[in-house]
Write an enzyme that holds these catalytic residues in place. Structure first.
Site, PDB file in Angstrom:
ATOM      1  N   GLY A 169       0.799  -1.185  -0.111  1.00 19.44           N
ATOM      2  CA  GLY A 169       0.112   0.178   0.032  1.00 19.44           C
ATOM      3  C   GLY A 169       0.873   1.178   0.042  1.00 19.44           C
ATOM      4  N   GLY A 170       0.619   2.223   0.930  1.00 17.75           N
ATOM      5  CA  GLY A 170       1.085   3.642   0.919  1.00 17.75           C
ATOM      6  C   GLY A 170       2.713   3.258   1.454  1.00 17.75           C
ATOM      7  N   GLY A 404      24.230  11.211 -30.517  1.00 19.79           N
ATOM      8  CA  GLY A 404      23.890  12.203 -29.476  1.00 19.79           C
ATOM      9  C   GLY A 404      24.466  11.401 -28.352  1.00 19.79           C
ATOM     10  N   ALA A 405      24.682  10.176 -28.065  1.00 21.03           N
ATOM     11  CA  ALA A 405      25.512   9.641 -26.860  1.00 21.03           C
ATOM     12  C   ALA A 405      26.611  10.244 -26.523  1.00 21.03           C
ATOM     13  CB  ALA A 405      25.190   8.144 -27.077  1.00 21.03           C
TER      14      ALA A 405
HETATM   15  C1  HXC Z   1      -3.035  -3.490  12.027  1.00 18.24           C
HETATM   16  C2  HXC Z   1      -2.042  -5.412  11.115  1.00 18.24           C
HETATM   17  C3  HXC Z   1      -1.762  -4.756   9.915  1.00 18.24           C
HETATM   18  C4  HXC Z   1      -2.421  -3.758   9.631  1.00 18.24           C
HETATM   19  C5  HXC Z   1      -0.857  -6.987   9.863  1.00 18.24           C
HETATM   20  N1  HXC Z   1      -1.413  -6.572  11.099  1.00 18.24           N
HETATM   21  N2  HXC Z   1      -1.133  -5.754   9.285  1.00 18.24           N
HETATM   22  N3  HXC Z   1      -2.685  -4.721  12.110  1.00 18.24           N
HETATM   23  N4  HXC Z   1      -2.907  -2.850  10.530  1.00 18.24           N
HETATM   24  N5  HXC Z   1      -2.306  -3.003   8.445  1.00 18.24           N
HETATM   25  C6  HXC Z   1      -1.261  -7.303  12.272  1.00 18.24           C
HETATM   26  C7  HXC Z   1      -1.898  -8.716  12.119  1.00 18.24           C
HETATM   27  O1  HXC Z   1      -3.222  -8.487  12.760  1.00 18.24           O
HETATM   28  C8  HXC Z   1      -1.293  -9.638  13.042  1.00 18.24           C
HETATM   29  O2  HXC Z   1      -1.433  -9.368  14.329  1.00 18.24           O
HETATM   30  C9  HXC Z   1       0.152  -9.310  12.953  1.00 18.24           C
HETATM   31  O3  HXC Z   1       0.042  -7.859  12.548  1.00 18.24           O
HETATM   32  C10 HXC Z   1       0.964 -10.151  11.924  1.00 18.24           C
HETATM   33  O4  HXC Z   1       0.128 -10.257  10.942  1.00 18.24           O
HETATM   34  P1  HXC Z   1      -0.057 -11.623  10.204  1.00 18.24           P
HETATM   35  O5  HXC Z   1      -1.315 -11.389   9.244  1.00 18.24           O
HETATM   36  O6  HXC Z   1      -0.270 -12.656  11.027  1.00 18.24           O
HETATM   37  O7  HXC Z   1       1.228 -11.686   9.452  1.00 18.24           O
HETATM   38  P2  HXC Z   1       1.762 -12.740   7.858  1.00 18.24           P
HETATM   39  O8  HXC Z   1       0.912 -13.482   7.783  1.00 18.24           O
HETATM   40  O9  HXC Z   1       3.073 -12.469   8.073  1.00 18.24           O
HETATM   41  O10 HXC Z   1       1.053 -11.279   6.920  1.00 18.24           O
HETATM   42  C11 HXC Z   1       1.736  -9.773   6.963  1.00 18.24           C
HETATM   43  C12 HXC Z   1       0.816  -9.109   6.218  1.00 18.24           C
HETATM   44  C13 HXC Z   1      -0.559  -9.164   6.552  1.00 18.24           C
HETATM   45  C14 HXC Z   1       1.043  -9.429   4.590  1.00 18.24           C
HETATM   46  C15 HXC Z   1       1.615  -7.706   6.203  1.00 18.24           C
HETATM   47  O11 HXC Z   1      -0.779  -9.026   7.824  1.00 18.24           O
HETATM   48  C16 HXC Z   1      -1.494  -8.024   5.660  1.00 18.24           C
HETATM   49  O12 HXC Z   1      -1.695  -8.418   4.601  1.00 18.24           O
HETATM   50  N6  HXC Z   1      -1.837  -7.141   6.370  1.00 18.24           N
HETATM   51  C17 HXC Z   1      -2.635  -6.034   5.712  1.00 18.24           C
HETATM   52  C18 HXC Z   1      -1.982  -5.445   4.841  1.00 18.24           C
HETATM   53  C19 HXC Z   1      -2.677  -4.050   4.360  1.00 18.24           C
HETATM   54  O13 HXC Z   1      -3.617  -4.158   3.607  1.00 18.24           O
HETATM   55  N7  HXC Z   1      -2.334  -2.860   4.897  1.00 18.24           N
HETATM   56  C20 HXC Z   1      -3.134  -1.829   4.558  1.00 18.24           C
HETATM   57  C21 HXC Z   1      -2.579  -1.247   3.350  1.00 18.24           C
HETATM   58  S1  HXC Z   1      -3.205   0.187   2.713  1.00 18.24           S
HETATM   59  P3  HXC Z   1      -1.585 -10.563  15.452  1.00 18.24           P
HETATM   60  O14 HXC Z   1      -2.282  -9.738  17.012  1.00 18.24           O
HETATM   61  O15 HXC Z   1      -2.088 -11.772  15.377  1.00 18.24           O
HETATM   62  O16 HXC Z   1      -0.039 -10.525  15.830  1.00 18.24           O
HETATM   63  C22 HXC Z   1      -2.149   1.499   3.108  1.00 18.24           C
HETATM   64  C23 HXC Z   1      -2.677   2.637   2.901  1.00 18.24           C
HETATM   65  C24 HXC Z   1      -1.533   3.647   3.065  1.00 18.24           C
HETATM   66  O17 HXC Z   1      -1.248   1.209   3.758  1.00 18.24           O
HETATM   67  C25 HXC Z   1      -1.910   4.799   2.116  1.00 18.24           C
HETATM   68  C26 HXC Z   1      -0.862   5.884   2.341  1.00 18.24           C
HETATM   69  C27 HXC Z   1      -0.832   6.927   1.295  1.00 18.24           C
END
Ligand code: HXC
Length: 510
Positions: A169-170, A404-405
């Site tokens: 994401g971001g 040109g290079a």
């Molecule tokens: C809150 C999060 C989190 C998030 C992970 N966790 N991502 N908590 N916000 N974005 C937490 C999980 O709940 C979990 O908590 C712990 O972190 C580990 O995550 P797992 O899923 O168990 O780990 P893994 O299997 O290794 O997967 C990692 C991951 C996946 C690929 C990052 O967690 C995931 O897809 N997360 C969401 C990613 C996402 O969509 N983020 C938002 C992007 S949008 P526990 O308590 O179980 O340990 C964005 C917008 C920004 O960023 C824009 C700015 C311009």
């Protein structure tokens, strides 16, 4: 008093445990270090000074009031690398997946502000699930605050990102605005949208590794500048890079003690250029023989291999090297190599790092693929970058400098300070065969005439002397003496002062 000190130690211990032993074990099981272990490898032993160890988020949505961790998923502070100050942040995946909350962002912004004020690089160790989902727009705003700081710091202090886990994401856009991005193979990913979203929207089935792994970003997209086998190797290599860089844009690059004679002669370079002008040779050999102790820190080694970019030292001082690589696509310029080199030249210029350019270029790559892809605009990036650069520029043409290079590759016309050529240099609008086909089209049916015209053209342009007669080449040098000549040129340019006309900023063709 004793109990107060004990309380402090208890609080510190809780902060050091991040998301707890179970999650630390899970991190280790993936072959990854924890955020604190990474800082131990990156920084000089005992040099780390932490900020904001007890900062906690204030979110109360979705039961978050019961999920607070001191430090809020990122460790920030400063330390030293070989005695030189750097600011650092290290995201802690064991705390809510290293996700970025408003307070987490504020911690990063705080050390970036301090880094700019005090003139020291920022190194970010990224391992995060992106915006903290429970915080919604607060987390998005936090990201934007970090982006804004990245932009302000660009060209003021070096910014280095190491991707050591997911980066989605971001989260990818903060690293994207830093100077260098390094990735760890098989455990780090960068993508704007992950494989599941890709499948839903475009119906493409792709793994995370294919979509945004180190190989993808180092060899296809060029988003990343290098990849390493594991966390430890990545961090050690970042230490090595920092040794090449100035701490900020007000400082000269560092000078290190050296034990390699700047006057060293390299007789083997006299035979580096093959007899046949179309036979390739490895430009790495020249770079390594130019460099103090043969030490070359290559940037983007796996992307656009027809151009080489990276850092060496000469007489202990950092120098940026840009070199055509005849081993790949005959060393031609194309879209990718122009983009790669332009960004590198701009980094060097921003941080007062002199540039040495080694030229063996048959021209720009022709074809619809290149024209449709905008080679005009991308090639112009490199031209623009060299032309606007005010740092010392030393150029050595080893063989071809066509079309040109020739102009683009730090020629005299783009304010090259020292433009050298080896006696094997050929400086012309194009190769003899192509030139004769155009200017003697009427004789194309007569092989003898064509051979004579070709020989005539070669005699005139397959040498550096026409350019040298005009002063476009300052000196034709003996290849074996290249290190000595370049070292003396750079030494003479240490006091160089050159300024572009005042402007708010230029409008480089993006
Ligand atoms: C809150 C999060 C989190 C998030 C992970 N966790 N991502 N908590 N916000 N974005 C937490 C999980 O709940 C979990 O908590 C712990 O972190 C580990 O995550 P797992 O899923 O168990 O780990 P893994 O299997 O290794 O997967 C990692 C991951 C996946 C690929 C990052 O967690 C995931 O897809 N997360 C969401 C990613 C996402 O969509 N983020 C938002 C992007 S949008 P526990 O308590 O179980 O340990 C964005 C917008 C920004 O960023 C824009 C700015 C311009």
């Amino acid at each position: 008093m004793q109990s107060i000190l004990e309380q402090l130690e208890t609080r510190r211990e809780a902060a050091r445990m991040g998301g707890g032993q179970r999650r630390i074990d899970a991190q280790h099981a993936k072959g990854k270090l924890t955020a604190r272990e990474r800082l131990d490898v990156l920084l000089d032993h005992g040099s780390f000074e932490e900020f904001d160890m007890f900062v906690a988020h204030r979110c109360t949505d979705f039961g978050m009031e019961n999920q607070t961790y001191p430090g809020d998923g990122v460790i920030t502070g400063w330390g030293t690398i070989n005695g030189r100050m750097v600011y650092v942040f290290s995201q802690d995946f064991t705390v809510l997946g290293g996700s970025l909350s408003a307070t987490h962002a504020r911690k990063i912004v705080k050390i970036m502000d301090m880094a700019m004020k005090n003139g020291a690089p920022v190194i970010g160790l990224n391992d995060s699930g992106g915006a903290r989902i429970q915080e919604g727009v607060d987390a998005l705003g936090g990201y934007a605050d970090v982006f804004q700081k990245n932009i302000e710091a660009s060209g003021v202090i070096p910014q280095i990102s190491v991707i050591m886990g997911p980066c989605a994401g971001g989260a990818v856009y903060s690293p994207a605005m830093t100077d260098f991005i390094f990735m760890v193979r098989d455990s780090s990913y960068m993508f704007v949208t992950g494989p599941d979203v890709v499948k839903t929207v475009t119906n493409e089935v792709v793994t995370a590794e294919e979509l945004g792994g180190a190989k993808t970003h180092c060899s296809k997209s060029s988003v990343a500048d290098g990849s390493f086998e594991n966390d430890v190797e990545a961090l050690i290599e970042v230490r090595r890079l920092v040794d090449f860089l100035p701490l900020n844009n007000r400082e000269k690059p560092p000078v290190r003690p050296f034990c390699d004679d700047p006057m060293r002669s390299e007789p083997s370079l006299d035979t580096l250029i093959p007899d046949n002008a179309n036979t390739p040779y490895d430009m790495h050999e020249l770079i390594v023989k130019l460099a103090d102790e043969g030490d070359f820190y290559e940037i983007q080694a796996d992307f656009a291999k027809n151009i080489l970019t990276g850092f060496i030292r000469i007489e202990g001082s950092t120098v940026g090297v840009v070199a055509n690589q005849p081993m790949v696509l005959a060393g031609c310029l194309d879209i990718d190599s122009s983009r790669k080199a332009a960004r590198f030249v701009r980094f060097c210029d921003a941080f007062e790092i002199p540039i040495v350019t080694l030229v063996d270029v048959p021209g720009f790559l022709p074809g619809t693929g290149q024209e449709y892809g905008g080679v005009i605009k991308h090639g112009a990036k490199l031209l623009f970058a060299y032309g606007e650069a005010t740092v010392p520029k030393v150029t050595v043409i080893t063989r071809k400098a066509y079309g040109g290079a020739y102009d683009v590759m730090a020629s005299k016309h783009l304010r090259g300070d020292f433009n050298y050529a080896w006696p094997t240099a050929q400086i012309a609008v194009m190769g003899a065969a192509g030139a004769v086909e155009i200017i003697h089209r009427a004789d194309l049916g007569d092989p003898d005439k064509i051979a004579a015209h070709t020989a005539d053209y070669e005699a005139r342009f397959a040498s550096p002397f026409v350019a040298a007669e005009r002063g476009f080449i300052d000196e034709v040098i003996t290849p074996r003496n290249t290190r000595r000549r370049v070292a003396r040129a750079l030494a003479s340019l240490r006091g160089k002062q050159l300024q572009n006309p005042w402007k708010k900023h230029d409008n480089i063709p993006l």
